[in-house]
Design an enzyme around this catalytic site. Structure first.
Site: not given
Length: 617
Positions: A26, A532
């Site tokens: 909408c 890492h």
């Protein structure tokens, strides 16, 4: 807003394309019909960049985006097939069965949503034109007026044609057959028959009504068309059904409308318009107070779409809509309340939300950013807005004010209210609607939120930015006991979406593994971080990684550190979940405000809180 990022994050949060039965939008919301609610990650959806709020109403999972919802919807269409689905593509196998009210609201929303902006834009033009005539700025006998009036009036005049397209999409009917039917409704010679006595069709008396600007007949007839098409396609030979089906449908359904559906719908529309008119004539202040007070509540639950056909019915029957006028008080009251929040709050984040939300409400009539982002979470400002809407709406309707065009309630749409009723009561009602919530918010106040993390006491706290584009998850969810258990330090993990690692703060590179799978950084204040990339990826020996920095190099936040190939690493059997941790926990024993859900590099990931601040606290 990065529309593609928002689209991807929201779609993933609702459980992916496979968990969505249908999607429409909408003016401000993505409206999903979900197959399995348990698969929605509600926290992730709310955390998606650009999402203001979420709501569950009308049998839909609604994601409030704001004015930029069409762009996000378009991006979802690029990465899925959802944009081609009709809003009624639900069944017992597609999530919970919706009740009649929810189905009606969903239907109205799907059919009228694509038309709202064109209706509002041309309605605003019509309102300005009417104001120009009222104030003597333009003579309505000139050809200039005739041309401008045609520009402003054409769309709503031929509204059945537009509704034929959207209704056909909703009911899965052939759009051009629907247009052929709607075209007959507004054909000049048919329009000219309105009011002509003794009309017959093969000897059957016909009560001809006006289909100009009508709503109900075309929606009903397209619904019938969709069922008739499916029946005829199964019965007619393939060689002729493509052209015989539309021929039969036009030949049967149009006369059926003229004989029965049209007069009945005209009776219903007239009754609704008359009932609304009666309320606003006998007890106008009550009607205005109810609409002014409850309109924003209707918006929250998505029920406001049910009033659009009532307004168009009023306009078609009388040329005016009394329902529209008090909505200006409701909308401007919430905009005034959020302005009061902007004035009173000492929270910088809240101020940054309140300012654009106020402008959106006042100028565009779009209040979702104000409601969901500020007023409703704070509770009191939302209540103050309702109070202003009740009083202002009651005063406006007590003055007999009505709209002469369909416009969005906003400051720009006010000219639509100048031609009917008391302008004095209109001005007073709007003034009260704005001043009451603004003053209540500023003077009576609300509970001002405290920032989640206080400012650093000794200057050693560190905001760690996200080094990746991806999804932030708690470190405890990393499928590696060392990282998940916090043995190496505390932090947040990220599931990367793009294979590029950036510096999370200004730092010295203290460890740059030749394999490129991990990197160590040190901030000038002493914070040390390890990033890492993936789990056990050291075993790749540097394959699929490209290190862009070296040990001892100074980097700035946002500098590119490593590039890596997510697809190749995943194909090799490795998890790309990337822990981002602080490795000197004695100096930084805790983290605050950890991010969750979609993040982009440069977003705040967490706050590394120094030991000194904890001691002082």
């Amino acid at each position: 807003m990065d529309y593609s990022k928002t689209a991807a994050a929201v779609l993933k949060g609702v459980g992916g394309e496979q968990n969505v039965s249908s999607l429409v939008h909408c003016a401000t919301r993505l409206r999903f019909v979900i197959k399995d609610d348990s698969k929605i990650d509600k926290a992730a959806v709310k955390a998606s960049p650009g999402v203001i709020a979420t709501a569950e109403a009308g049998g839909q999972y609604q994601v409030v985006i704001g004015n930029e919802v069409p762009e996000v919807f378009a991006e979802i269409a690029k990465i899925s097939k959802l944009a081609g689905l009709s809003a009624n593509e639900t069944s017992a196998s597609h999530g919970p069965k919706r009740n009649l009210l929810n189905r009606f609201i969903a239907m109205i929303s799907a059919i009228f949503t694509p038309l709202v902006w064109a209706l509002a834009g041309t309605g605003l033009l019509k309102a300005f034109l009417a104001a120009a005539v009222t104030f003597g700025w333009l003579d309505n006998t000139t050809t200039t007026y005739v041309i401008l009036n045609a520009l402003s009036d054409a769309f709503i005049n031929f509204l059945p044609l537009a509704l034929a397209i959207t209704a056909a999409k909703y009911f899965k009917a052939e759009q051009f057959t629907s247009l052929a039917i709607a075209g007959a409704f507004v054909y000049p010679s048919i329009v000219a028959l309105n009011g002509v006595p003794d009309i017959t069709f093969f000897g059957i008396p016909v009560t001809m009504v006006s289909y100009v600007s009508s709503v109900i007949p075309i929606i009903v007839i397209v619904w019938l068309q969709s069922h008739a098409e499916r029946f005829l396609y199964t019965k007619l030979p393939a060689a002729i059904r493509r052209f015989v089906t539309p021929m039969l449908l036009v030949a049967i359904l149009v006369p059926l409308t003229f004989l029965a559906i049209g007069p009945l719908s005209n009776l219903i529309s007239g009754g609704l318009a008359g009932g609304i008119g009666w309320i606003f004539t006998v007890l106008p202040w009550l009607g205005g107070a109810i609409m002014g007070g409850l309109w924003q509540v209707f918006v929250i639950f998505g029920l406001h779409w049910g009033f659009v056909p009532l307004m168009t019915a009023e306009l078609q029957s009388t040329g005016l809509t009394y329902l529209l006028a008090p909505l200006f008080a409701a909308v401007l009251a919430q905009a005034a309340a959020v302005t009061g929040v902007w004035v009173r709050t000492k929270d910088a984040n809240l101020r940054s939300l309140a300012a654009p939300a106020a402008l959106s409400g006042f100028l565009a009539g779009v209040t979702e950013p104000a409601i969901y982002g500020v007023n409703l979470p704070l509770k009191r400002p939302f209540l103050y807005g309702i109070i202003g809407g009740v009083i202002g709406g009651g005063m406006i309707s007590a003055g007999g004010v009505a709209g002469n065009a369909f416009v969005l309630p906003s400051a720009l749409g006010l000219p639509a209210l100048f031609s009917e009723g008391s302008v004095v009561m209109l001005v007073l009602g709007l003034a009260v609607a704005v001043l009451v919530p603004f003053l209540l918010t500023v003077i009576v106040g609300f509970t001002d939120p405290v920032a989640e993390t206080a400012a650093p006491v000794d200057g050693t706290d560190l905001v760690v930015l996200s080094p990746l584009d991806g999804t932030a998850v708690p470190l405890t969810e990393v499928p590696d006991a060392v990282f998940a258990g916090g043995a190496l330090g505390k932090g947040v993990a990220i599931i990367p979406r793009v294979g590029a690692l950036y510096a999370p703060f200004d730092a010295l590179v203290v460890a740059a593994f030749p394999t490129g799978h991990a990197i160590g950084l040190q901030h000038a204040d002493g914070a040390e971080a390890l990033i890492h990339i993936g789990l056990d990826t050291v075993k790749l020996g540097g394959k699929h990684f490209s290190l862009k920095v070296e040990k001892g190099q100074q980097v700035r936040a946002g500098d590119l550190l490593v590039e890596f190939d997510i697809a190749a690493i995943t194909a090799a059997g490795y998890d790309v979940t990337t822990p981002v941790i602080i490795t000197n926990p004695k100096k930084y024993p805790t983290i605050g405000s950890p991010a969750s859900g979609p993040v982009a590099h440069g977003d705040a990931l967490f706050l590394a809180i120094a030991e000194a601040e904890l001691a002082i606290a």
